[in-house]
Design an enzyme around this catalytic site. Structure first.
Site, PDB file in Angstrom:
ATOM      1  N   ASN A 144       0.803  -1.229   0.000  1.00  0.00           N
ATOM      2  CA  ASN A 144       0.000   0.000   0.000  1.00  0.00           C
ATOM      3  C   ASN A 144       0.833   1.275   0.000  1.00  0.00           C
ATOM      4  O   ASN A 144       0.317   2.346  -0.299  1.00  0.00           O
ATOM      5  CB  ASN A 144      -0.916  -0.020   1.237  1.00  0.00           C
ATOM      6  N   TYR A 184       4.716   9.796 -10.951  1.00  0.00           N
ATOM      7  CA  TYR A 184       3.851   8.972 -10.095  1.00  0.00           C
ATOM      8  C   TYR A 184       3.020   7.984 -10.904  1.00  0.00           C
ATOM      9  O   TYR A 184       3.030   6.770 -10.643  1.00  0.00           O
ATOM     10  CB  TYR A 184       2.935   9.894  -9.279  1.00  0.00           C
TER      11      TYR A 184
HETATM   12  N1  NAP Z   1      -5.384   8.893  -1.651  1.00  0.00           N
HETATM   13  C1  NAP Z   1      -5.718   8.737  -2.923  1.00  0.00           C
HETATM   14  O1  NAP Z   1      -6.560   9.462  -3.481  1.00  0.00           O
HETATM   15  C2  NAP Z   1      -5.093   7.626  -3.726  1.00  0.00           C
HETATM   16  C3  NAP Z   1      -5.514   7.466  -5.057  1.00  0.00           C
HETATM   17  C4  NAP Z   1      -4.954   6.451  -5.819  1.00  0.00           C
HETATM   18  C5  NAP Z   1      -4.017   5.607  -5.256  1.00  0.00           C
HETATM   19  N2  NAP Z   1      -3.616   5.782  -3.970  1.00  0.00           N
HETATM   20  C6  NAP Z   1      -2.600   4.855  -3.438  1.00  0.00           C
HETATM   21  O2  NAP Z   1      -3.063   4.322  -2.215  1.00  0.00           O
HETATM   22  C7  NAP Z   1      -1.929   4.063  -1.367  1.00  0.00           C
HETATM   23  C8  NAP Z   1      -2.148   4.737  -0.018  1.00  0.00           C
HETATM   24  O3  NAP Z   1      -2.293   6.135  -0.267  1.00  0.00           O
HETATM   25  P1  NAP Z   1      -2.590   7.213   0.857  1.00  0.00           P
HETATM   26  O4  NAP Z   1      -3.393   8.259   0.190  1.00  0.00           O
HETATM   27  O5  NAP Z   1      -3.076   6.576   2.102  1.00  0.00           O
HETATM   28  O6  NAP Z   1      -1.114   7.808   1.055  1.00  0.00           O
HETATM   29  P2  NAP Z   1      -0.414   8.558   2.266  1.00  0.00           P
HETATM   30  O7  NAP Z   1      -1.424   9.071   3.222  1.00  0.00           O
HETATM   31  O8  NAP Z   1       0.548   9.502   1.648  1.00  0.00           O
HETATM   32  O9  NAP Z   1       0.398   7.356   2.984  1.00  0.00           O
HETATM   33  C9  NAP Z   1       1.441   6.753   2.306  1.00  0.00           C
HETATM   34  C10 NAP Z   1       2.020   5.640   3.162  1.00  0.00           C
HETATM   35  O10 NAP Z   1       3.192   5.122   2.493  1.00  0.00           O
HETATM   36  C11 NAP Z   1       4.284   5.147   3.401  1.00  0.00           C
HETATM   37  N3  NAP Z   1       5.555   5.404   2.729  1.00  0.00           N
HETATM   38  C12 NAP Z   1       5.822   6.366   1.798  1.00  0.00           C
HETATM   39  N4  NAP Z   1       7.123   6.368   1.503  1.00  0.00           N
HETATM   40  C13 NAP Z   1       7.686   5.379   2.256  1.00  0.00           C
HETATM   41  C14 NAP Z   1       9.016   4.901   2.413  1.00  0.00           C
HETATM   42  N5  NAP Z   1      10.058   5.441   1.739  1.00  0.00           N
HETATM   43  N6  NAP Z   1       9.248   3.892   3.271  1.00  0.00           N
HETATM   44  C15 NAP Z   1       8.219   3.358   3.980  1.00  0.00           C
HETATM   45  N7  NAP Z   1       6.939   3.751   3.870  1.00  0.00           N
HETATM   46  C16 NAP Z   1       6.689   4.763   3.025  1.00  0.00           C
HETATM   47  C17 NAP Z   1       3.949   6.303   4.355  1.00  0.00           C
HETATM   48  O11 NAP Z   1       4.597   6.119   5.593  1.00  0.00           O
HETATM   49  P3  NAP Z   1       5.819   7.027   6.119  1.00  0.00           P
HETATM   50  O12 NAP Z   1       5.794   8.351   5.431  1.00  0.00           O
HETATM   51  O13 NAP Z   1       5.620   7.057   7.584  1.00  0.00           O
HETATM   52  O14 NAP Z   1       7.018   6.211   5.749  1.00  0.00           O
HETATM   53  C18 NAP Z   1       2.446   6.131   4.533  1.00  0.00           C
HETATM   54  O15 NAP Z   1       2.170   5.150   5.523  1.00  0.00           O
HETATM   55  C19 NAP Z   1      -0.703   4.583  -2.111  1.00  0.00           C
HETATM   56  O16 NAP Z   1      -0.059   3.534  -2.784  1.00  0.00           O
HETATM   57  C20 NAP Z   1      -1.298   5.558  -3.121  1.00  0.00           C
HETATM   58  O17 NAP Z   1      -0.478   5.717  -4.248  1.00  0.00           O
HETATM   59  C21 NAP Z   1      -4.131   6.777  -3.197  1.00  0.00           C
END
Ligand code: NAP
Length: 223
Positions: free
Chosen positions: A76, A142
């Site tokens: 994720n 991205y």
């Molecule tokens: N929100 C949306 O609208 C949306 C839409 C399409 C797809 N997605 C996908 O859904 C997933 C979750 O998204 P979200 O919106 O919940 O994102 P978010 O709030 O930005 O959270 C991202 C997560 O990834 C972790 N992460 C990022 N870089 C990292 C690293 N170098 N090492 C370890 N962990 C890392 C972060 O933890 P730390 O920063 O603590 O490391 C955090 O727990 C992602 O893959 C995103 O691309 C989201």
């Protein structure tokens, strides 16, 4: 025997909610992220990991050594860069590809040998990486990395089809999290992180029996 899940990217947003919801269902859940401190609660085990680290594979092997069997793996974690294409630096591009694709390869290399038939790997991609979806300027690093995750899912599904381990990919639409606010400031998403986590948990637990190698758009909005 209780099931065991690994959730990569578990510190906030959708991943944090996934950990909470899996653990409530009695699943022994390991959540990984950079900003988490190593901590054990009932059914929840938080572990610190940086997916950009040069020692990532060794770190993953060490952190999963205490786990004998993995039933569910949810990739994720996500890294977004919002910048016009001509301004993207090599570091911008690498950070997206490292977190969104290359780290997923290493996570699966370490975790899959601990899985058996009936296990389910769920890769979390984006509708922006889904072929034919509406695209947005500034998201080339991205969204291309998320498209690579789609392709990786299809390739691994073929390579591991005899194992009985299902591998699928969910291409999410807009969910109200920090990442969405970075990409589309002020936009109000139709779903909360909690709602999307509920769908992902249900899919992870129940859909592996029925789907393998599937790329599923989970979106009812633009973006
Ligand atoms: N929100 C949306 O609208 C949306 C839409 C399409 C797809 N997605 C996908 O859904 C997933 C979750 O998204 P979200 O919106 O919940 O994102 P978010 O709030 O930005 O959270 C991202 C997560 O990834 C972790 N992460 C990022 N870089 C990292 C690293 N170098 N090492 C370890 N962990 C890392 C972060 O933890 P730390 O920063 O603590 O490391 C955090 O727990 C992602 O893959 C995103 O691309 C989201």
């Amino acid at each position: 025997m209780s099931k065991t899940a690994i959730v990569i990217g578990a510190s906030r947003g959708i991943g944090k909610e996934i950990v909470a919801q899996l653990s409530i269902q009695g699943i022994e859940t390991f959540g990984f992220a950079r900003s988490l401190e190593d901590q054990d609660e009932e059914n929840i085990h938080y572990r610190t990991i940086d997916l950009t680290s040069s020692s990532l594979k060794e770190d993953l092997i060490r952190l999963t050594s205490e786990i004998s069997q993995i039933d569910y793996l949810i990739n994720n974690a996500g890294q977004i860069v919002v910048k016009p294409f001509l301004e993207l630096s090599k570091e911008d591009i690498l950070s997206c590809y490292q977190v969104n694709v290359m780290s997923v390869m290493e996570v699966i290399q370490v975790c899959l040998p601990k899985m058996k038939a009936g296990g389910h790997i769920v890769n979390i991609s984006s509708i922006g990486g889904f072929q034919g979806s509406v695209k947005f300027p500034g998201l080339s690093a991205y969204s291309t990395s998320k498209a690579a995750l789609v392709s990786l899912t299809e390739l691994l599904a073929e390579e591991f089809k005899e194992t009985g381990i299902s591998i699928n990919c969910l291409c999410l639409g807009a969910v109200q999290t920090e990442m969405l606010e970075t990409a589309f400031p002020g936009y109000k998403a139709p779903h909360s992180a909690k709602e999307m986590a509920s769908y992902i948990c249900d899919f992870t637990i129940n859909a592996g029996k029925y789907m393998h190698g599937k790329i599923i758009p989970v979106s009812n909005s633009t973006p």
